[in-house]
Design a protein around this motif. Sequence first.
Motif, PDB file in Angstrom:
ATOM      1  N   UNK A   1      -5.099   5.777  -3.815  1.00 20.29           N
ATOM      2  CA  UNK A   1      -4.478   6.770  -2.952  1.00 20.29           C
ATOM      3  C   UNK A   1      -4.661   8.197  -3.482  1.00 20.29           C
ATOM      4  N   UNK A   2      -4.387   8.420  -4.754  1.00 23.36           N
ATOM      5  CA  UNK A   2      -4.472   9.768  -5.311  1.00 23.36           C
ATOM      6  C   UNK A   2      -5.890  10.326  -5.211  1.00 23.36           C
TER       7      UNK A   2
ATOM      8  N   UNK B   1       6.805   9.185  11.754  1.00 20.58           N
ATOM      9  CA  UNK B   1       6.241   9.451  13.072  1.00 20.58           C
ATOM     10  C   UNK B   1       6.167  10.948  13.366  1.00 20.58           C
ATOM     11  N   UNK B   2       6.873  11.755  12.601  1.00 26.59           N
ATOM     12  CA  UNK B   2       6.848  13.201  12.782  1.00 26.59           C
ATOM     13  C   UNK B   2       5.680  13.869  12.049  1.00 26.59           C
ATOM     14  N   UNK B   3       4.958  13.132  11.220  1.00 26.99           N
ATOM     15  CA  UNK B   3       3.880  13.710  10.420  1.00 26.99           C
ATOM     16  C   UNK B   3       2.674  14.065  11.287  1.00 26.99           C
ATOM     17  N   UNK B   4       1.929  15.075  10.852  1.00 26.06           N
ATOM     18  CA  UNK B   4       0.791  15.541  11.626  1.00 26.06           C
ATOM     19  C   UNK B   4      -0.524  14.899  11.273  1.00 26.06           C
ATOM     20  N   UNK B   5      -0.591  14.205  10.132  1.00 21.87           N
ATOM     21  CA  UNK B   5      -1.807  13.507   9.735  1.00 21.87           C
ATOM     22  C   UNK B   5      -1.422  12.310   8.884  1.00 21.87           C
ATOM     23  N   UNK B   6      -2.424  11.550   8.390  1.00 23.25           N
ATOM     24  CA  UNK B   6      -2.118  10.196   7.920  1.00 23.25           C
ATOM     25  C   UNK B   6      -3.133   9.730   6.885  1.00 23.25           C
ATOM     26  N   UNK B   7      -2.617   9.074   5.839  1.00 24.32           N
ATOM     27  CA  UNK B   7      -3.469   8.385   4.863  1.00 24.32           C
ATOM     28  C   UNK B   7      -2.769   7.117   4.410  1.00 24.32           C
ATOM     29  N   UNK B   8      -3.454   5.995   4.538  1.00 20.57           N
ATOM     30  CA  UNK B   8      -2.965   4.706   4.021  1.00 20.57           C
ATOM     31  C   UNK B   8      -4.010   4.176   3.063  1.00 20.57           C
TER      32      UNK B   8
ATOM     33  N   UNK C   1       0.800  -1.209   0.000  1.00 22.14           N
ATOM     34  CA  UNK C   1       0.000   0.000   0.000  1.00 22.14           C
ATOM     35  C   UNK C   1       0.837   1.266   0.000  1.00 22.14           C
ATOM     36  N   UNK C   2       0.151   2.394  -0.074  1.00 17.81           N
ATOM     37  CA  UNK C   2       0.785   3.708  -0.087  1.00 17.81           C
ATOM     38  C   UNK C   2       0.430   4.442   1.197  1.00 17.81           C
ATOM     39  N   UNK C   3       1.436   4.944   1.903  1.00 14.23           N
ATOM     40  CA  UNK C   3       1.219   5.634   3.177  1.00 14.23           C
ATOM     41  C   UNK C   3       1.886   7.010   3.105  1.00 14.23           C
ATOM     42  N   UNK C   4       1.085   8.057   3.294  1.00 13.02           N
ATOM     43  CA  UNK C   4       1.587   9.432   3.229  1.00 13.02           C
ATOM     44  C   UNK C   4       0.899  10.275   4.294  1.00 13.02           C
ATOM     45  N   UNK C   5       1.317  11.533   4.389  1.00 16.06           N
ATOM     46  CA  UNK C   5       0.504  12.486   5.126  1.00 16.06           C
ATOM     47  C   UNK C   5      -0.548  13.039   4.162  1.00 16.06           C
ATOM     48  N   UNK C   6      -1.344  13.986   4.623  1.00 16.32           N
ATOM     49  CA  UNK C   6      -2.431  14.478   3.779  1.00 16.32           C
ATOM     50  C   UNK C   6      -1.994  15.576   2.815  1.00 16.32           C
TER      51      UNK C   6
END
Length: 268
Positions: free
Chosen positions: A259-260, A246-253, A234-239
């Motif tokens: 994903x796009x 772990x330093x990111x403020x938000x999350x999308x998997x 899968x693809x895991x990024x911030x928003x």
Amino acid sequence: MSTVMPADLDRTLLSAVTTAVRDAGATLRERYTTQARGVSLTEIVAEIHANDEAVLAVLREPLLRARPGSRWVEDELEGGALPPGEWWVADPAEGNINHVHGMPDWAVTATLVRDNQPVLTVVHLPLTGDTYTATAGGGAHHNGEPLVVSAKSDLGAALIGTGQARPGESTDSFRRIGESVTAMLTAGLVVRVSVPATLQLIHVAAGRMDAFWQFSDVRSGLVAGALLVTEAGGTVTDLDGKPWSAASGDFLAAAPGLHAAALDVLSF
């Protein structure tokens, strides 16, 4: 997303961590009842803390011993970047609120984070005996069988999840969550709003769900699932679409084919 660990070290450490997490899971299962425990907020919080303390008594020392020189994150609701080095980010009762209310959606998790990237994780569900594992570069597995994310490419056919990371968020955060759920209800097939995050993310890694987002930096709810989803393809990024850490403020998997589109919906 992650720094690859040597394969022989992966196998040895993963075995030790799996044993420790399963042993901790047995302790949490012994404490479980299908009846809700606690009526007042004070009583509920006391039950939650008692679960944490009982499981940490079994979990903490074996993990620190398994990885000499590693350190322990004390507050499971903390967010933000960790200092350099290796840290154990564990949740002794992921879904603790469900556990004390007699619901079955809870687990024990332990993740080794190196320089803000998860490199090894174990998630154990004591009621079912299911164990999910991943190592950086070594794939993700469910009871030893490989995990693969969904092949969907149409967001309109997707089962998508989100949830509240912690109690007491700001009104603006709650408003943002509500607006994002409305947007995703319009774009997706079904939106599932529940806790804990890790149990939704194992479904994403297994291809049973298609995406999960959260406006949160609570590490303990995200690091295990982030590695599982990544290692399952899968693809895991911030928003903002940047690689997640772990330093990111938000999350999308999400599954790669979605994903796009999911990111576009959440960029409001």
